[in-house]
Design a protein around this motif. Structure first.
Motif, PDB file in Angstrom:
ATOM      1  N   GLU A  77       0.836  -1.202   0.000  1.00  0.00           N
ATOM      2  CA  GLU A  77       0.000   0.000   0.000  1.00  0.00           C
ATOM      3  C   GLU A  77       0.869   1.250   0.000  1.00  0.00           C
ATOM      4  O   GLU A  77       0.594   2.228  -0.693  1.00  0.00           O
ATOM      5  CB  GLU A  77      -0.913  -0.024   1.226  1.00  0.00           C
ATOM      6  CG  GLU A  77      -1.826   1.177   1.361  1.00  0.00           C
ATOM      7  CD  GLU A  77      -2.685   1.121   2.617  1.00  0.00           C
ATOM      8  OE1 GLU A  77      -3.665   1.888   2.692  1.00  0.00           O
ATOM      9  OE2 GLU A  77      -2.357   0.331   3.536  1.00  0.00           O
ATOM     10  N   GLY A  78       1.943   1.208   0.791  1.00  0.00           N
ATOM     11  CA  GLY A  78       2.905   2.305   0.840  1.00  0.00           C
ATOM     12  C   GLY A  78       4.079   2.030  -0.075  1.00  0.00           C
ATOM     13  O   GLY A  78       4.352   0.883  -0.435  1.00  0.00           O
ATOM     14  N   ILE A  79       4.808   3.082  -0.435  1.00  0.00           N
ATOM     15  CA  ILE A  79       5.923   2.938  -1.368  1.00  0.00           C
ATOM     16  C   ILE A  79       7.279   3.000  -0.682  1.00  0.00           C
ATOM     17  O   ILE A  79       8.315   2.867  -1.342  1.00  0.00           O
ATOM     18  CB  ILE A  79       5.857   4.017  -2.464  1.00  0.00           C
ATOM     19  CG1 ILE A  79       5.950   5.417  -1.842  1.00  0.00           C
ATOM     20  CG2 ILE A  79       4.573   3.865  -3.293  1.00  0.00           C
ATOM     21  CD1 ILE A  79       6.139   6.525  -2.863  1.00  0.00           C
ATOM     22  N   ASP A  80       7.297   3.159   0.633  1.00  0.00           N
ATOM     23  CA  ASP A  80       8.553   3.411   1.342  1.00  0.00           C
ATOM     24  C   ASP A  80       9.565   2.284   1.181  1.00  0.00           C
ATOM     25  O   ASP A  80      10.761   2.533   1.009  1.00  0.00           O
ATOM     26  CB  ASP A  80       8.270   3.652   2.831  1.00  0.00           C
ATOM     27  CG  ASP A  80       7.404   4.875   3.060  1.00  0.00           C
ATOM     28  OD1 ASP A  80       6.309   4.941   2.457  1.00  0.00           O
ATOM     29  OD2 ASP A  80       7.805   5.769   3.822  1.00  0.00           O
ATOM     30  N   LYS A  81       9.114   1.028   1.246  1.00  0.00           N
ATOM     31  CA  LYS A  81      10.029  -0.111   1.173  1.00  0.00           C
ATOM     32  C   LYS A  81      10.440  -0.442  -0.260  1.00  0.00           C
ATOM     33  O   LYS A  81      11.535  -0.964  -0.480  1.00  0.00           O
ATOM     34  CB  LYS A  81       9.385  -1.347   1.813  1.00  0.00           C
ATOM     35  CG  LYS A  81       9.223  -1.261   3.319  1.00  0.00           C
ATOM     36  CD  LYS A  81       8.644  -2.558   3.862  1.00  0.00           C
ATOM     37  CE  LYS A  81       8.485  -2.507   5.376  1.00  0.00           C
ATOM     38  NZ  LYS A  81       7.908  -3.775   5.907  1.00  0.00           N
TER      39      LYS A  81
END
Length: 270
Positions: A77-81
């Motif tokens: 869902e998030g792009i941080d990793k």
């Protein structure tokens, strides 16, 4: 040149895979998890092309929707990793995402987040696609199915749903798109078999028994299982262990090249 040879030469690479998928259930097909990310970032165009080049049967890709309604490939869902940026896919525009670079094992690469359309264009006529639909809206589901239909790729895809009851949502949009429901127990498995609508089901270790999956196979459905994690980590020993589940005939793996070579050595792949 005889007619049969001419027809075989005229077939696109994916036609052979589709023929095996529907008509040669004795072959075990290989699905590359998040495409072939052994060298390139997962869910990237180079990872898709590598799977095609190696003769893998199926790529699994994760589909999400951006703030401005563009379908993109991204597992989380998030792009941080997965990128050198921060935030959530749903809160960013496609243009903003295109300014970022994908990571592989924490290292920033040159690859960028591809759109779903770009992935379809690369794969068309070459490899089957497992669409792991992770967007949250019905409009995104409609857009996903419409894009597949507009590109004439209905026979080339499987639309994966985590709850078999959600399969009706996809079928209501386009009954020509094959759905792969996930089952978690014997009751769900039998419910899917009784519906008789699916070419394949996605099983879990916890619900697998040879006798239950024999029922699935007799209903002319394939049995998809994952080698992800322990099975993959053990290499051929892990594949040997997984194939003790004798009704499996599609395996999703993070090591598609190794699994394909193993199956061919065993005479279990075209």
């Amino acid at each position: 040149m005889n007619k049969l040879l001419f027809l075989l030469l005229a077939m696109a690479p994916v036609d052979h895979i589709i023929k095996d998928f529907y008509h040669h259930h004795q072959y075990i097909l290989v699905a590359a998890h998040r495409a072939d990310h052994g060298v390139y970032a997962e869910n990237s165009l180079p990872a898709i092309q590598t799977a095609i080049d190696k003769g893998i049967d199926i790529i699994e890709i994760d589909v999400r929707e951006t703030k401005d309604g563009v379908l993109v490939l991204m597992h989380d869902e998030g792009i941080d990793k997965k990128t050198d940026g921060h935030g959530k896919v749903a809160d960013m525009t496609f243009s903003e995402l295109q300014a970022l670079h994908l990571k592989r094992e924490g290292v920033v690469t040159k690859e960028r987040i591809p759109s779903f359309r770009q992935a379809l264009e690369m794969a068309r006529g070459k490899i089957m696609i497992d669409i792991d639909f992770k967007a949250d809206t019905k409009s995104a589901m409609l857009a996903t199915c419409k894009m597949v239909k507009d590109m004439g790729m209905e026979k080339q895809v499987l639309f994966f749903v985590y709850d078999y009851k959600d399969a009706d949502l996809v079928r209501a949009i386009d009954p020509d798109i094959p759905v792969m429901p996930r089952v978690h127990n014997a009751a769900e498995t039998m419910a899917v078999v009784k519906q008789g609508r699916y070419p394949i089901l996605h099983g879990d270790d916890g619900c697998y028994t040879d006798s239950l999956m024999q029922v699935v196979r007799k209903a002319n459905m394939r049995v998809w299982m994952n080698a992800l994690g322990d099975y993959d980590d053990l290499g051929e020993q892990g594949f040997d262990s997984l194939l003790q589940k004798k009704q499996i005939n599609v395996i999703q793996t993070d090591k598609p090249e190794e699994l394909l070579a193993y199956l061919r050595k065993k005479g279990l792949h075209r």
